[in-house]
Design a protein around this motif. Structure first.
Motif, PDB file in Angstrom:
ATOM      1  N   ALA A 198      41.744  87.385  44.277  1.00 22.72           N
ATOM      2  CA  ALA A 198      40.450  87.742  43.808  1.00 22.72           C
ATOM      3  C   ALA A 198      40.276  87.569  42.610  1.00 22.72           C
ATOM      4  O   ALA A 198      39.293  87.539  42.228  1.00 22.72           O
ATOM      5  CB  ALA A 198      39.285  88.575  44.688  1.00 22.72           C
ATOM      6  N   ARG A 199      40.833  88.896  42.325  1.00 29.96           N
ATOM      7  CA  ARG A 199      40.799  89.551  40.765  1.00 29.96           C
ATOM      8  C   ARG A 199      41.091  88.381  39.928  1.00 29.96           C
ATOM      9  O   ARG A 199      40.814  88.048  38.696  1.00 29.96           O
ATOM     10  CB  ARG A 199      41.820  90.066  40.533  1.00 29.96           C
ATOM     11  N   ARG A 200      42.209  87.727  40.267  1.00 33.34           N
ATOM     12  CA  ARG A 200      42.920  85.998  39.589  1.00 33.34           C
ATOM     13  C   ARG A 200      41.978  85.044  39.241  1.00 33.34           C
ATOM     14  O   ARG A 200      42.020  84.118  37.969  1.00 33.34           O
ATOM     15  CB  ARG A 200      44.191  85.823  39.857  1.00 33.34           C
ATOM     16  N   ALA A 201      41.400  85.026  40.414  1.00 32.84           N
ATOM     17  CA  ALA A 201      40.520  83.456  40.469  1.00 32.84           C
ATOM     18  C   ALA A 201      39.356  84.215  39.911  1.00 32.84           C
ATOM     19  O   ALA A 201      38.346  83.514  38.421  1.00 32.84           O
ATOM     20  CB  ALA A 201      39.752  83.563  42.037  1.00 32.84           C
ATOM     21  N   PHE A 202      38.782  84.822  39.536  1.00 29.98           N
ATOM     22  CA  PHE A 202      37.908  85.723  39.006  1.00 29.98           C
ATOM     23  C   PHE A 202      37.946  86.262  37.711  1.00 29.98           C
ATOM     24  O   PHE A 202      36.527  85.341  36.788  1.00 29.98           O
ATOM     25  CB  PHE A 202      37.239  87.368  39.463  1.00 29.98           C
ATOM     26  N   ALA A 203      39.304  86.050  36.923  1.00 29.36           N
ATOM     27  CA  ALA A 203      39.217  85.952  35.659  1.00 29.36           C
ATOM     28  C   ALA A 203      39.651  84.529  35.261  1.00 29.36           C
ATOM     29  O   ALA A 203      38.893  85.209  33.772  1.00 29.36           O
ATOM     30  CB  ALA A 203      40.654  86.396  35.526  1.00 29.36           C
ATOM     31  N   ALA A 204      39.881  84.028  35.839  1.00 29.33           N
ATOM     32  CA  ALA A 204      40.359  82.207  35.282  1.00 29.33           C
ATOM     33  C   ALA A 204      38.339  81.463  35.113  1.00 29.33           C
ATOM     34  O   ALA A 204      38.048  81.150  34.214  1.00 29.33           O
ATOM     35  CB  ALA A 204      40.558  81.544  36.676  1.00 29.33           C
ATOM     36  N   ILE A 205      37.756  82.739  36.449  1.00 30.02           N
ATOM     37  CA  ILE A 205      35.946  81.910  35.804  1.00 30.02           C
ATOM     38  C   ILE A 205      35.402  83.061  35.045  1.00 30.02           C
ATOM     39  O   ILE A 205      34.688  81.833  34.119  1.00 30.02           O
ATOM     40  CB  ILE A 205      34.802  82.341  37.412  1.00 30.02           C
ATOM     41  N   SER A 206      36.188  83.800  34.692  1.00 28.07           N
ATOM     42  CA  SER A 206      35.305  84.852  33.337  1.00 28.07           C
ATOM     43  C   SER A 206      35.485  83.821  31.566  1.00 28.07           C
ATOM     44  O   SER A 206      35.329  83.548  31.076  1.00 28.07           O
ATOM     45  CB  SER A 206      35.651  85.626  33.274  1.00 28.07           C
ATOM     46  N   GLY A 207      37.053  83.640  32.153  1.00 31.02           N
ATOM     47  CA  GLY A 207      38.102  83.404  30.940  1.00 31.02           C
ATOM     48  C   GLY A 207      37.360  81.651  30.395  1.00 31.02           C
ATOM     49  O   GLY A 207      36.682  81.113  29.436  1.00 31.02           O
ATOM     50  N   PHE A 208      37.002  81.334  31.714  1.00 33.53           N
ATOM     51  CA  PHE A 208      36.739  79.486  31.542  1.00 33.53           C
ATOM     52  C   PHE A 208      34.965  79.862  30.703  1.00 33.53           C
ATOM     53  O   PHE A 208      34.556  79.027  30.177  1.00 33.53           O
ATOM     54  CB  PHE A 208      36.434  78.831  32.549  1.00 33.53           C
ATOM     55  N   MET A 209      34.127  80.425  31.379  1.00 36.54           N
ATOM     56  CA  MET A 209      32.866  80.761  31.248  1.00 36.54           C
ATOM     57  C   MET A 209      32.222  81.034  30.059  1.00 36.54           C
ATOM     58  O   MET A 209      31.968  80.545  29.554  1.00 36.54           O
ATOM     59  CB  MET A 209      31.837  81.692  32.216  1.00 36.54           C
ATOM     60  N   ARG A 210      33.235  81.760  29.271  1.00 30.78           N
ATOM     61  CA  ARG A 210      33.502  82.676  27.949  1.00 30.78           C
ATOM     62  C   ARG A 210      33.309  82.143  27.200  1.00 30.78           C
ATOM     63  O   ARG A 210      33.041  81.613  26.050  1.00 30.78           O
ATOM     64  CB  ARG A 210      33.694  83.647  27.868  1.00 30.78           C
ATOM     65  N   GLY A 211      34.998  81.156  27.404  1.00 32.35           N
ATOM     66  CA  GLY A 211      35.388  80.317  26.001  1.00 32.35           C
ATOM     67  C   GLY A 211      34.876  79.023  26.023  1.00 32.35           C
ATOM     68  O   GLY A 211      34.037  78.476  25.027  1.00 32.35           O
ATOM     69  N   THR A 212      33.744  78.659  27.094  1.00 31.24           N
ATOM     70  CA  THR A 212      33.449  77.006  27.120  1.00 31.24           C
ATOM     71  C   THR A 212      31.908  77.321  25.969  1.00 31.24           C
ATOM     72  O   THR A 212      31.218  76.685  25.459  1.00 31.24           O
ATOM     73  CB  THR A 212      32.439  77.253  28.296  1.00 31.24           C
ATOM     74  N   THR A 213      31.687  78.740  26.421  1.00 29.39           N
ATOM     75  CA  THR A 213      29.947  78.738  25.539  1.00 29.39           C
ATOM     76  C   THR A 213      30.241  78.986  24.547  1.00 29.39           C
ATOM     77  O   THR A 213      29.526  78.468  23.145  1.00 29.39           O
ATOM     78  CB  THR A 213      29.673  80.608  26.245  1.00 29.39           C
ATOM     79  N   ILE A 214      31.313  79.604  23.986  1.00 31.77           N
ATOM     80  CA  ILE A 214      32.105  80.016  22.732  1.00 31.77           C
ATOM     81  C   ILE A 214      31.640  79.036  21.997  1.00 31.77           C
ATOM     82  O   ILE A 214      31.993  78.048  20.760  1.00 31.77           O
ATOM     83  CB  ILE A 214      32.569  80.742  22.254  1.00 31.77           C
ATOM     84  N   LEU A 325      29.977  73.043  38.307  1.00 35.24           N
ATOM     85  CA  LEU A 325      30.448  73.801  39.107  1.00 35.24           C
ATOM     86  C   LEU A 325      32.443  73.520  39.342  1.00 35.24           C
ATOM     87  O   LEU A 325      32.522  74.628  40.264  1.00 35.24           O
ATOM     88  CB  LEU A 325      29.918  74.046  40.153  1.00 35.24           C
ATOM     89  N   ALA A 326      32.697  72.381  39.405  1.00 35.73           N
ATOM     90  CA  ALA A 326      33.548  71.737  39.791  1.00 35.73           C
ATOM     91  C   ALA A 326      34.802  72.761  39.046  1.00 35.73           C
ATOM     92  O   ALA A 326      35.954  72.767  39.495  1.00 35.73           O
ATOM     93  CB  ALA A 326      34.166  69.795  39.608  1.00 35.73           C
ATOM     94  N   VAL A 327      34.396  72.281  37.516  1.00 33.36           N
ATOM     95  CA  VAL A 327      35.489  72.519  36.787  1.00 33.36           C
ATOM     96  C   VAL A 327      35.978  74.566  36.684  1.00 33.36           C
ATOM     97  O   VAL A 327      36.916  74.436  36.958  1.00 33.36           O
ATOM     98  CB  VAL A 327      35.552  72.178  35.482  1.00 33.36           C
ATOM     99  N   PRO A 328      35.146  75.262  36.735  1.00 35.52           N
ATOM    100  CA  PRO A 328      35.019  76.241  36.868  1.00 35.52           C
ATOM    101  C   PRO A 328      35.969  77.370  38.260  1.00 35.52           C
ATOM    102  O   PRO A 328      36.706  77.840  38.561  1.00 35.52           O
ATOM    103  CB  PRO A 328      33.776  77.427  36.862  1.00 35.52           C
ATOM    104  N   LEU A 329      35.375  76.142  39.397  1.00 33.00           N
ATOM    105  CA  LEU A 329      36.160  76.372  40.731  1.00 33.00           C
ATOM    106  C   LEU A 329      37.198  75.959  40.394  1.00 33.00           C
ATOM    107  O   LEU A 329      38.135  76.262  41.331  1.00 33.00           O
ATOM    108  CB  LEU A 329      35.183  75.394  42.106  1.00 33.00           C
ATOM    109  N   THR A 330      37.601  74.940  39.897  1.00 28.45           N
ATOM    110  CA  THR A 330      38.891  74.055  39.692  1.00 28.45           C
ATOM    111  C   THR A 330      39.934  75.670  38.725  1.00 28.45           C
ATOM    112  O   THR A 330      41.439  75.445  39.239  1.00 28.45           O
ATOM    113  CB  THR A 330      39.512  72.912  38.925  1.00 28.45           C
ATOM    114  N   ALA A 331      39.198  75.933  38.068  1.00 28.79           N
ATOM    115  CA  ALA A 331      40.097  76.936  37.386  1.00 28.79           C
ATOM    116  C   ALA A 331      40.615  77.478  38.058  1.00 28.79           C
ATOM    117  O   ALA A 331      41.417  78.977  38.200  1.00 28.79           O
ATOM    118  CB  ALA A 331      39.185  77.456  35.620  1.00 28.79           C
ATOM    119  N   ALA A 332      39.337  78.257  38.593  1.00 28.31           N
ATOM    120  CA  ALA A 332      39.706  79.513  40.594  1.00 28.31           C
ATOM    121  C   ALA A 332      41.103  79.227  40.748  1.00 28.31           C
ATOM    122  O   ALA A 332      41.698  80.119  41.011  1.00 28.31           O
ATOM    123  CB  ALA A 332      38.470  79.640  40.686  1.00 28.31           C
ATOM    124  N   ALA A 333      40.557  77.780  41.409  1.00 28.00           N
ATOM    125  CA  ALA A 333      41.975  77.101  42.698  1.00 28.00           C
ATOM    126  C   ALA A 333      42.913  77.356  41.537  1.00 28.00           C
ATOM    127  O   ALA A 333      44.193  78.550  42.357  1.00 28.00           O
ATOM    128  CB  ALA A 333      41.402  76.274  43.058  1.00 28.00           C
TER     129      ALA A 333
END
Length: 375
Positions: A198-214, A325-333
């Protein structure tokens, strides 16, 4: 039993076994997707709340380090979510409304120019307008019922947004309780493994969201400045469109860039359109070779083909929302797969004889460490 009496040779049996596993996994995934679609009113707020939590959790942790009480820190972070999302939505909508007429007129002019250059049979806008009026008269009743259903959809979206905000509050405040619940969900060492996944999946989503926003901010700023220098009409609205489109990788950048080039071609001519194309391509090269490796180097890296397939699958399941939602969920996977490979793959960190290896423990905890703070 003698091996000569086997109906199938060993290679064929192995292939059959892998086919059975693939069919089982596909069936489970199909049932899971069907359940999510049927329960979308509950599933979508959860996913949106996870994305909001992943994006603004550093703010919550900063407030907690400043000795702000847990519930108050969660409330302030949710208020910031309202300000950020509402402010960004207001800026985007206002920019598109203020410059929307210019953009539509420029695109229409571009279509007319192309129609005159390549023949009027392909793009006869007046004929399309007449047909649209006829269709409106013929199906006016259906359109009215569609408006009513649209209002119900708007109410459903508003309810899901409120639910997502409340869930985000609880996700921020009660992260420690959720971790304990994950550990207790599976007996033995499985609880620790589930928490790590769960931590690894959440870290992937966090990195994707923050990086994509920047990256979206940088892309929109650079393209907007370039269009302003070229005196392209509706540059602010086009920059807002670039920002929104950046959350749909590749496809969003292609659509927003194409609209900007069409507007430049219609209003400023072929030479300015070429300059606009150069600006868009330069920003995309900057993103692909500098921003992406530098900003998202710590997150899960996905091949462009995987991203495009994920976007297509998300669009087929849930339309525009599914594309977002597809890309962040794929990043989590991908994060989950990486965690499992590090633990149980060849040379992985976990072995029945020696236990966790020190080297993998440091690398595996670097990404998800943000989730464990402030509990």
């Amino acid at each position: 039993m003698q091996t000569g009496k086997q109906l199938l040779p060993d290679p064929a049996r192995r292939v059959a076994a892998w086919c059975a596993v693939a069919l089982l996994v596909t069936g489970v995934a199909a049932v899971g997707i069907w359940v999510c679609v049927e329960l979308k009113t509950a599933v979508v707020p959860v996913l949106l709340a996870l994305l909001g939590t992943a994006l603004l959790r550093p703010v919550y942790l900063a407030l907690r380090r400043a000795k702000v009480q847990q519930s108050l820190a969660s409330g302030l972070t949710c208020a910031l979510i309202l300000v950020v999302v509402g402010g960004a939505g207001y800026i985007v909508v206002k920019a598109l409304i203020d410059t929307g007429d210019q953009i539509v007129a420029s695109v229409k002019q571009a279509a007319q120019d192309l129609s005159e250059k390549f023949g009027t049979g392909a793009l006869d806008l007046d004929h399309l307008a007449d047909n649209a009026q006829d269709l409106l008269k013929k199906y006016g009743g259906d359109a009215a019922s569609g408006v009513i259903s649209g209002l119900s959809v708007a109410g459903e979206i508003a309810a899901m947004a409120v639910l997502a905000l409340l869930l985000c509050f609880f996700f921020l405040r009660d992260a420690g309780r959720f971790r304990v619940a994950l550990r207790q969900a599976v007996p033995g060492d499985g609880g620790e493994v589930l928490e790590a996944i769960a931590r690894r999946a959440f870290a992937a989503i966090s990195g994707f969201m923050r990086g994509t926003t920047i990256i979206a901010l940088i892309d929109a700023t650079c393209i907007g400045i370039g269009l302003l220098i070229l005196q392209v009409p509706g540059a602010v609205g086009l920059a807002a469109l670039v920002f929104v489109g950046a959350y749909i990788p590749y496809l969003g950048a292609f659509i927003s860039g194409a609209v900007a080039i069409l507007v430049a071609f219609a209003d400023r001519g072929f030479v300015i359109a070429l300059w606009a194309l150069g600006v868009v391509l330069a920003v995309q090269v900057l993103e692909g070779h500098v921003l992406q490796p530098m900003i998202q180097s710590r997150t899960v890296q996905m091949h462009p083909a995987v991203v495009l397939l994920a976007i297509t699958a998300g669009a087929s399941v849930a339309g525009i929302l599914g594309m977002l939602l597809a890309v962040p969920l794929t990043a989590a996977a991908f994060g989950v797969v990486s965690e499992l490979r590090e633990r149980y793959g060849p040379g992985g960190a976990v072995s029945r004889e020696t236990g966790p290896a020190p080297a993998s423990g440091s690398s595996g905890s670097s990404g998800p460490s943000g989730l464990s703070e402030g509990s």
